[in-house]
Scaffold this motif. Sequence first.
Motif, PDB file in Angstrom:
ATOM      1  N   VAL A  18      27.131 -15.871 -46.084  1.00  0.00           N
ATOM      2  CA  VAL A  18      26.343 -14.663 -46.334  1.00  0.00           C
ATOM      3  C   VAL A  18      26.849 -13.932 -47.568  1.00  0.00           C
ATOM      4  O   VAL A  18      28.007 -14.052 -47.940  1.00  0.00           O
ATOM      5  N   CYS A  19      25.955 -13.170 -48.180  1.00  0.00           N
ATOM      6  CA  CYS A  19      26.377 -12.401 -49.340  1.00  0.00           C
ATOM      7  C   CYS A  19      27.019 -11.107 -48.869  1.00  0.00           C
ATOM      8  O   CYS A  19      26.743 -10.586 -47.791  1.00  0.00           O
ATOM      9  N   ASN A  20      27.894 -10.636 -49.701  1.00  0.00           N
ATOM     10  CA  ASN A  20      28.712  -9.462 -49.413  1.00  0.00           C
ATOM     11  C   ASN A  20      27.905  -8.183 -49.246  1.00  0.00           C
ATOM     12  O   ASN A  20      28.285  -7.287 -48.505  1.00  0.00           O
ATOM     13  N   TRP A  21      26.773  -8.097 -49.950  1.00  0.00           N
ATOM     14  CA  TRP A  21      26.125  -6.795 -50.120  1.00  0.00           C
ATOM     15  C   TRP A  21      25.001  -6.511 -49.141  1.00  0.00           C
ATOM     16  O   TRP A  21      24.658  -5.355 -48.930  1.00  0.00           O
ATOM     17  N   CYS A  22      24.411  -7.563 -48.598  1.00  0.00           N
ATOM     18  CA  CYS A  22      23.312  -7.318 -47.655  1.00  0.00           C
ATOM     19  C   CYS A  22      23.603  -7.893 -46.292  1.00  0.00           C
ATOM     20  O   CYS A  22      23.898  -7.177 -45.346  1.00  0.00           O
ATOM     21  N   THR A  23      23.547  -9.239 -46.178  1.00  0.00           N
ATOM     22  CA  THR A  23      23.664  -9.817 -44.844  1.00  0.00           C
ATOM     23  C   THR A  23      25.015  -9.498 -44.201  1.00  0.00           C
ATOM     24  O   THR A  23      25.094  -9.238 -43.004  1.00  0.00           O
ATOM     25  N   CYS A  48      27.502 -13.408 -53.398  1.00  0.00           N
ATOM     26  CA  CYS A  48      26.050 -13.366 -53.600  1.00  0.00           C
ATOM     27  C   CYS A  48      25.487 -14.727 -53.237  1.00  0.00           C
ATOM     28  O   CYS A  48      26.182 -15.738 -53.346  1.00  0.00           O
ATOM     29  N   THR A  49      24.239 -14.789 -52.816  1.00  0.00           N
ATOM     30  CA  THR A  49      23.647 -16.104 -52.530  1.00  0.00           C
ATOM     31  C   THR A  49      23.655 -16.998 -53.769  1.00  0.00           C
ATOM     32  O   THR A  49      23.683 -18.213 -53.664  1.00  0.00           O
ATOM     33  N   GLY A  50      23.638 -16.362 -54.932  1.00  0.00           N
ATOM     34  CA  GLY A  50      23.703 -17.131 -56.176  1.00  0.00           C
ATOM     35  C   GLY A  50      24.988 -17.917 -56.289  1.00  0.00           C
ATOM     36  O   GLY A  50      25.068 -18.897 -57.028  1.00  0.00           O
ATOM     37  N   ARG A  51      26.010 -17.523 -55.550  1.00  0.00           N
ATOM     38  CA  ARG A  51      27.300 -18.217 -55.562  1.00  0.00           C
ATOM     39  C   ARG A  51      27.379 -19.267 -54.463  1.00  0.00           C
ATOM     40  O   ARG A  51      28.331 -20.025 -54.383  1.00  0.00           O
ATOM     41  N   ILE A  52      26.399 -19.310 -53.581  1.00  0.00           N
ATOM     42  CA  ILE A  52      26.510 -20.225 -52.454  1.00  0.00           C
ATOM     43  C   ILE A  52      26.076 -21.622 -52.889  1.00  0.00           C
ATOM     44  O   ILE A  52      24.909 -21.970 -52.907  1.00  0.00           O
ATOM     45  N   ASP A  53      27.077 -22.386 -53.264  1.00  0.00           N
ATOM     46  CA  ASP A  53      26.906 -23.735 -53.769  1.00  0.00           C
ATOM     47  C   ASP A  53      26.410 -24.644 -52.639  1.00  0.00           C
ATOM     48  O   ASP A  53      26.871 -24.512 -51.508  1.00  0.00           O
ATOM     49  N   ASN A  84      19.679 -14.100 -55.896  1.00  0.00           N
ATOM     50  CA  ASN A  84      18.906 -14.698 -54.806  1.00  0.00           C
ATOM     51  C   ASN A  84      17.655 -15.423 -55.306  1.00  0.00           C
ATOM     52  O   ASN A  84      17.181 -16.361 -54.672  1.00  0.00           O
ATOM     53  N   PHE A  85      17.120 -15.005 -56.452  1.00  0.00           N
ATOM     54  CA  PHE A  85      15.989 -15.744 -57.028  1.00  0.00           C
ATOM     55  C   PHE A  85      16.448 -17.136 -57.485  1.00  0.00           C
ATOM     56  O   PHE A  85      15.758 -18.139 -57.277  1.00  0.00           O
ATOM     57  N   HIS A  86      17.618 -17.167 -58.111  1.00  0.00           N
ATOM     58  CA  HIS A  86      18.181 -18.462 -58.513  1.00  0.00           C
ATOM     59  C   HIS A  86      18.440 -19.320 -57.280  1.00  0.00           C
ATOM     60  O   HIS A  86      18.136 -20.513 -57.258  1.00  0.00           O
ATOM     61  N   ALA A  87      19.015 -18.681 -56.263  1.00  0.00           N
ATOM     62  CA  ALA A  87      19.354 -19.410 -55.032  1.00  0.00           C
ATOM     63  C   ALA A  87      18.097 -19.984 -54.389  1.00  0.00           C
ATOM     64  O   ALA A  87      18.070 -21.150 -53.989  1.00  0.00           O
ATOM     65  N   ARG A  88      17.060 -19.165 -54.321  1.00  0.00           N
ATOM     66  CA  ARG A  88      15.840 -19.610 -53.659  1.00  0.00           C
ATOM     67  C   ARG A  88      15.299 -20.888 -54.302  1.00  0.00           C
ATOM     68  O   ARG A  88      14.902 -21.830 -53.628  1.00  0.00           O
ATOM     69  N   ARG A  89      15.283 -20.913 -55.634  1.00  0.00           N
ATOM     70  CA  ARG A  89      14.779 -22.094 -56.327  1.00  0.00           C
ATOM     71  C   ARG A  89      15.613 -23.328 -55.972  1.00  0.00           C
ATOM     72  O   ARG A  89      15.089 -24.423 -55.743  1.00  0.00           O
ATOM     73  N   ARG A  90      16.922 -23.143 -55.914  1.00  0.00           N
ATOM     74  CA  ARG A  90      17.780 -24.279 -55.565  1.00  0.00           C
ATOM     75  C   ARG A  90      17.553 -24.717 -54.127  1.00  0.00           C
ATOM     76  O   ARG A  90      17.519 -25.919 -53.836  1.00  0.00           O
TER      77      ARG A  90
END
Lengths: 149, 287
Positions: A18-23, A48-53, A84-90
């Motif tokens: 989970v990301c630090n700031w929301c979930t 951030c979800t952007g960091r969730i490899d 999260n936009f980057h994450a969603r695409r991945r």
Amino acid sequence: MSAEPTATIFEPKVIAFVCNWCTYLGADLAGTSRLEYPSNLRIIRLPCTGRIDFNLIVKAFENGADSVLVSGCHPGDCHYTSGNFHARRRWILFRELLNTLGIDTERVHFSWISAAEGAKFQKFITEIVEKTRNMGPYSAMKEIVALSD
Amino acid sequence: MTMSQQTQLQQKAKELLTDKKTDLVIGYGIIETGHVGTIFITKPEQSDRLLWNEECVDNLVVYLKRKEVKKLGRPAVVVKGCDARAIAVLETEHQLDRENLVVIGMECNGIRARNLLQEKCKTCDVQQPPHCDFVIENPEKPVTQSDPANRYARLEKIMAMNTVQRLDYWKNEFSRCIKCYACRQNCPMCYCDVCVVDKNRPIRIDTSATLKGNFAWNILRAFHLAGRCIGCSACSAACPAGIDLDLLNLSLAKAAEEHFNYRAGTERNSEPLIGTFSPEDQESFIR
Ligand code: SF4
Ligand code: SF4
Ligand code: FES
């Protein structure tokens, strides 16, 4: 290896990135609001979800997860604007790869849960744990791990 | 009399080297083993060593990112249509100095390894190579019939299986992987100085060829190519274990096309698929 007790109830292991700031704050709110949810969850906090490899999802299964959740801020609310936009695409692409590999996408969950959504957190976690409990242990993956020693 | 493609190619190379438009021509030729391989030509008089036939399997674009090749000066590279798409991807990712690169495209009638037309050639839509500075035409014109609309048809054989059978299929395939990384070495888009599998603090992926490590590696290789793989099949051709890596690449290419209407390398100066986003990206699985 020691013998396992014969009639154990299956307790699924669910790993949540989970990301630090929301979930993460949503989970915190669930806690401070005394909303109970199953203790089968292991939360791993990332910036951030952007960091969730995607590797982390693979790692979670290698380490015995029966289900994985990846969750962060709603679109437009990311602390870093667009992680999260980057994450969603991945995720859209990664799910297809998992499917092609025969990795059970019913065991990989994604959600947007904000800091104010303690109740959504509670509800969704309960749902995932129950679903996983019904599906049973992810034996196919555990077999791969067992063959790897 | 019309000149063969090979003769035209040799003349073009000679001209480029003589006029000092390029310092090096990377092309196909007969190597020490007696097979068709890659040769590096630096003098005009060596141009007649260049070869063109249906055994020119390799994607030579891979050499453009090699340090030892870069040292040789401004390159010209011989490509087939599929290979040429790799140039467009590398350009998109700011990996090439296109001003100082000459791309010689060969009109292609399909590649036959051991007399068998390669799978990718059966659905090829680039018999006329795109993105090139020069195109060497085939005086006889390509005659191989291809069916580009069916480029994902090969996936059907595994997608027809259920999840359990599919996982079993890949278990069987990946159990043969020896972690030689030939697939990575042969891929024009795998240009990182240090690949994540070679980093050992922390070790993210088992270094020995364990089954779970082989899964992790093949997932990683495929996904790092998502939206970037141009389907040259160089990875599959290199795999000593005969793993059909094309299937993983095809599945991601199909996903990119279906979800984002994106095909890697088809256009020059497009944005990379991953690394950009649209707030309108559609999915139905996020809760
Ligand atoms: S992943 Fe394989 S098919 Fe795709 S560009 Fe790399 S070598 Fe070519
Ligand atoms: S080329 Fe084949 S055997 Fe070698 S690392 Fe890649 S998949 Fe494994
Ligand atoms: S900070 Fe929550 S998704 Fe980026």
